[in-house]
Structures are given as structure tokens and as C-alpha cells.
Design a protein around this motif. Structure first.
Motif, PDB file in Angstrom:
ATOM      1  N   GLU A 274     -10.847  27.838 -62.568  1.00  0.00           N
ATOM      2  CA  GLU A 274     -11.167  29.063 -61.875  1.00  0.00           C
ATOM      3  C   GLU A 274     -12.764  29.085 -61.759  1.00  0.00           C
ATOM      4  OE1 GLU A 274      -9.712  31.827 -64.778  1.00  0.00           O
ATOM      5  OE2 GLU A 274      -7.747  31.675 -64.242  1.00  0.00           O
ATOM      6  N   ALA A 275     -13.574  28.392 -62.763  1.00  0.00           N
ATOM      7  CA  ALA A 275     -15.070  28.567 -62.579  1.00  0.00           C
ATOM      8  C   ALA A 275     -15.010  27.618 -61.269  1.00  0.00           C
ATOM      9  CB  ALA A 275     -15.501  27.663 -63.782  1.00  0.00           C
ATOM     10  N   LEU A 276     -14.480  26.433 -60.936  1.00  0.00           N
ATOM     11  CA  LEU A 276     -14.785  25.763 -59.797  1.00  0.00           C
ATOM     12  C   LEU A 276     -14.371  26.405 -58.559  1.00  0.00           C
ATOM     13  CD1 LEU A 276     -13.830  21.958 -60.521  1.00  0.00           C
ATOM     14  CD2 LEU A 276     -15.771  22.980 -60.543  1.00  0.00           C
ATOM     15  N   ASP A 277     -13.437  27.208 -58.675  1.00  0.00           N
ATOM     16  CA  ASP A 277     -12.974  28.193 -57.455  1.00  0.00           C
ATOM     17  C   ASP A 277     -14.209  29.170 -57.012  1.00  0.00           C
ATOM     18  OD1 ASP A 277     -10.699  26.696 -56.954  1.00  0.00           O
ATOM     19  OD2 ASP A 277      -9.339  28.493 -58.456  1.00  0.00           O
ATOM     20  N   ARG A 278     -14.677  29.787 -58.161  1.00  0.00           N
ATOM     21  CA  ARG A 278     -15.913  30.399 -57.893  1.00  0.00           C
ATOM     22  C   ARG A 278     -16.924  29.865 -57.255  1.00  0.00           C
ATOM     23  NH1 ARG A 278     -14.457  32.329 -63.302  1.00  0.00           N
ATOM     24  NH2 ARG A 278     -16.268  31.278 -64.108  1.00  0.00           N
ATOM     25  N   ALA A 279     -17.186  28.530 -57.673  1.00  0.00           N
ATOM     26  CA  ALA A 279     -18.441  27.969 -57.206  1.00  0.00           C
ATOM     27  C   ALA A 279     -17.983  27.375 -55.770  1.00  0.00           C
ATOM     28  CB  ALA A 279     -18.331  26.446 -58.063  1.00  0.00           C
ATOM     29  N   ARG A 280     -16.757  27.223 -55.442  1.00  0.00           N
ATOM     30  CA  ARG A 280     -16.486  27.024 -53.801  1.00  0.00           C
ATOM     31  C   ARG A 280     -16.592  28.055 -53.100  1.00  0.00           C
ATOM     32  NH1 ARG A 280     -11.974  24.684 -56.358  1.00  0.00           N
ATOM     33  NH2 ARG A 280     -11.993  22.193 -56.410  1.00  0.00           N
ATOM     34  N   GLN A 281     -16.494  29.274 -53.715  1.00  0.00           N
ATOM     35  CA  GLN A 281     -16.612  30.537 -52.576  1.00  0.00           C
ATOM     36  C   GLN A 281     -18.014  30.681 -52.128  1.00  0.00           C
ATOM     37  OE1 GLN A 281     -15.450  34.002 -55.299  1.00  0.00           O
ATOM     38  NE2 GLN A 281     -13.365  33.028 -55.407  1.00  0.00           N
ATOM     39  N   GLN A 282     -19.238  30.031 -52.747  1.00  0.00           N
ATOM     40  CA  GLN A 282     -20.393  29.938 -52.065  1.00  0.00           C
ATOM     41  C   GLN A 282     -20.391  28.724 -51.309  1.00  0.00           C
ATOM     42  OE1 GLN A 282     -23.653  30.419 -55.127  1.00  0.00           O
ATOM     43  NE2 GLN A 282     -22.173  30.555 -56.647  1.00  0.00           N
ATOM     44  N   THR A 283     -19.863  28.876 -50.226  1.00  0.00           N
ATOM     45  CA  THR A 283     -19.448  27.824 -49.129  1.00  0.00           C
ATOM     46  C   THR A 283     -20.694  27.532 -48.310  1.00  0.00           C
ATOM     47  OG1 THR A 283     -18.403  29.332 -47.818  1.00  0.00           O
ATOM     48  CG2 THR A 283     -16.932  28.146 -49.159  1.00  0.00           C
ATOM     49  N   ALA A 284     -21.822  28.583 -48.234  1.00  0.00           N
ATOM     50  CA  ALA A 284     -22.708  28.176 -47.292  1.00  0.00           C
ATOM     51  C   ALA A 284     -24.086  28.786 -47.908  1.00  0.00           C
ATOM     52  CB  ALA A 284     -22.361  29.065 -45.793  1.00  0.00           C
TER      53      ALA A 284
END
Length: 368
Positions: free
Chosen positions: A333-343
Motif C-alpha cells: 500500500e505504501a508503494l501504491d501511494r508512492a506510485r500515485q505521484q506519477t508526475a
């Protein structure tokens, strides 16, 4: 580098960096003479194996910041393996462990050398002293490799605080482990016992295994401050899952795979989450058995087998497995949150995050 083959390739590069640094250090020690060889050999043997997890997390923390691969980065990553070696050498002395990675632990091997040469004094104390010095030597080499890896000095400065914090907190965690074993759990309820065990996990293992190497790499690589929170949350959750798995392997693992006899943690009387749950869930008779056998140096295979049965039958093993899966889910889940910052300037590298996702399962496999 998302495949197992590529992870193995990184591990080989890290091993080459380790071997090169040890070889260079042998030259620096040459003027002392050949008598120093057992000290360096004990480090070389210990660092000839291992999974290289800490090096991997530093490497991919750096790459997550969007920075490029280089031999200098691999050397920086290798510094984490010297730090772990220091911790293992000292830990084996404190725990009086006979084996490490399928070989005699360093203090046992040097004690055997003392006996075979017929030297004066107590062979066990000689071996322990040598292992402590070998661990101190690894701490020195860890710092050397960090400082001289070849990355720009201004980049290394960004990671120095996390590097120093890692080393300081691990020593505190090691002492906490000694303290908890010495004072025991009398008067503590289940919640307090689990909290105590988890506190040891956090500072003796979880932080220096995953969170700190990951953050060192990310900071050196130039990751923005706002992006570090998710990496920290990933590292702490996965680090706890890693140690909970290691605690299970310490009781149920295959010695051929773990490199240590199953049951050593039981002989040492480790106050783990598994033990806390078993003492709470087992019936009175089984609880008495656990309390009478835990921490006995003469615990034999029959005793280990009996404790394994109690842990499993009580439901303690199942509950630890559930805890591991919850921490694994938190890491993803922590990595999913990090992925949401895609740009934008806060984004982390997607390919590196994918590798960190893969490393969750590699770090918590049911067999090591």
C-alpha cells in the motif's frame, strides 16, 4: 532489473565490490604481518554468502530517486553488507551461536584455531575477542566504503544523517534485545509483551535491514523530501514482516537453507512475538512446558520438537503468519501511494518501485 536473474546479477556485482575492498584492506594491513590473517579471514568468510538484501534496498532506493546505475553506486550499496557483518559478528558472540550461514561462527572458528595451535589462555575468550575486533573492523570498512565509493561528495552528504542514525540505533536495538532477555516478561500482559517484542524488532532488525538502507539510497540519489514518507512506511512494514518471518524460520526453518540450527532462538530464550502469543494461547500445561524449556542451553531436538508442536497447536504460528501478511499488505500500500505521484518533481521512478514491490515477496518467503 525486475527478474530474479537480474537481482542475482546485482548481488554478484556487490560481492565483487566486497571482495575488492577486503583485498585492498589486506594490503593496508600487510605491514602488520601474516598474523593478522585470521581476523580478516573471518570477515571474508562471513561475507562470501548472504542474500544481499540491505545492499539491494540501498541500490533501489537510489534508483527510485531517478538516479542512474554505476559502479560507485554498487560500492555504496556494498557498505551495507559490511555493516550487517559487524552486527552478525557481535550478535553471534552475545548469543553464543555456534554457526552462521552454514559455517562455524567467527568466534567458534578462531577458538578452534587457538586450540589447534596450542596457544596459552582461554580459547573461547580468545575467539570472542577476535570476533568483536572483526566486527569493529567491519564498522570501519563500512564507513570507508560509504565515504570513498566514488559518488559525488555533495550527494553522500545528503545520506550521511540516515547512515549515522542507522548505525546508532542498531546498537541501541542490540542492547534492547539483551535487556529484554535478561529482565523477562514477568508481570506483563500479552499486549505489553508483543509491544516489547515489536520494539526490539524495529530497532534491532527492521530499520537497518530495509528502511534505513532504502532511505540512505533515496537521499543520496536526490529524492525529494516529500517522497520519503512512503518509502519509510514501506521499509518499516516490510522490515517487521521480514523479522517476523525470520523468527518463524529460527524455530521451523531448514538448517540447510537458513545456515543455523533450528531451535537456536529457543535455546537463547529469545522473547519473540511467537513466544508471546504461545504463552497467551496455550493451555496451562503447555504454557508450563514453554516456560520450563525456553532458554535452556541443553534443549535437545525432542524439546525443540515439543515446543514447535505447542506453538502450532496453540494457534501462535497462524497468528504470526497473519501479522506478516498484514505488514506485507501495508508495504504494498505504501508503494501504491508512492506510485500515485506519477508526475512532477515529487515523482519516484516507476520501474524502481516495481522492483521494490517484487522484493516484498523475496524478503518474506516462507523459506530462506
Amino acid at each position: 532489473m525486475t527478474s530474479r536473474t537480474d537481482r542475482d546479477a546485482l548481488r554478484r556485482r556487490v560481492q565483487q565490490a566486497i571482495d575488492a575492498h577486503i583485498q585492498g584492506s589486506r594490503a593496508a594491513l600487510a605491514e602488520i604481518g601474516d598474523d593478522i590473517a585470521p581476523l580478516v579471514d573471518s570477515v571474508s568468510r562471513l561475507l562470501s554468502g548472504g542474500k544481499g538484501l540491505r545492499a539491494s534496498f540501498l541500490y533501489w532506493g537510489y534508483r527510485a530517486a531517478g538516479a542512474a546505475d554505476s559502479d560507485a553506486l554498487v560500492r555504496l550499496s556494498a557498505s551495507m553488507e559490511f555493516f550487517q557483518a559487524a552486527a552478525l559478528l557481535h550478535d553471534d558472540v552475545m548469543d553464543r551461536s555456534d554457526t552462521r550461514r552454514g559455517m562455524p561462527s567467527a568466534h567458534r572458528a578462531v577458538a578452534d584455531l587457538h586450540r589447534s595451535r596450542g596457544w596459552a589462555g582461554d580459547d573461547a575468550r580468545f575467539g570472542e575477542g577476535a570476533a568483536i575486533l572483526a566486527g569493529d573492523l567491519c564498522l570501519t570498512w563500512c564507513d570507508e566504503l560509504f565515504s570513498t565509493c566514488g559518488l559525488p561528495a555533495e550527494d553522500l552528504v545528503r545520506g550521511r544523517g540516515a547512515f549515522d542514525l542507522m548505525r546508532t540505533q542498531l546498537m541501541g536495538g542490540q542492547f534492547l534485545d539483551l535487556l529484554e532477555s535478561a529482565r523477562g516478561w514477568d508481570g506483563l500482559d500479552l499486549e505489553a509483551r508483543i509491544a516489547s517484542a515489536r520494539n526490539v524488532i524495529r530497532y534491532k532488525s527492521a530499520k537497518y535491514t530495509i528502511e534505513h538502507p532504502l532511505l540512505i539510497g533515496a537521499r543520496v540519489g536526490g529524492a525529494p523530501e516529500a517522497a520519503l514518507g512512503d518509502l519509510s512506511a514501506y521499509g518499516l512494514a516490510l522490515g517487521e514482516a521480514f523479522q517476523l518471518r525470520d523468527d518463524l524460520l529460527g524455530v521451523y526453518g531448514d538448517p540447510e537453507a537458513t545456515g543455523k540450527p533450528a531451535g537456536d532462538d529457543l535455546r537463547e530464550g529469545k522473547r519473540t512475538v511467537l513466544v508471546a502469543l504461545a504463552l497467551d494461547l496455550a493451555g496451562d500445561a503447555d504454557r508450563d512446558v514453554v516456560e520450563s524449556l525456553l532458554g535452556r542451553e541443553d534443549l535437545d531436538e525432542a524439546g525443540v520438537h515439543r515446543l514447535r508442536g505447542i506453538f502450532a497447536d496453540s494457534g501462535a504460528v497462524e497468528q504470526v503468519e497473519r501479522m506478516i501478511q498484514r505488514r506485507v499488505a501495508e508495504a504494498h500500500e505504501a508503494l501504491d501511494r508512492a506510485r500515485q505521484q506519477t508526475a512532477g518533481p515529487q515523482a519516484l521512478d516507476g520501474d524502481a518501485l516495481a522492483v521494490l514491490d517484487d522484493l516484498v515477496d523475496a524478503s518474506t518467503a516462507r523459506q530462506a
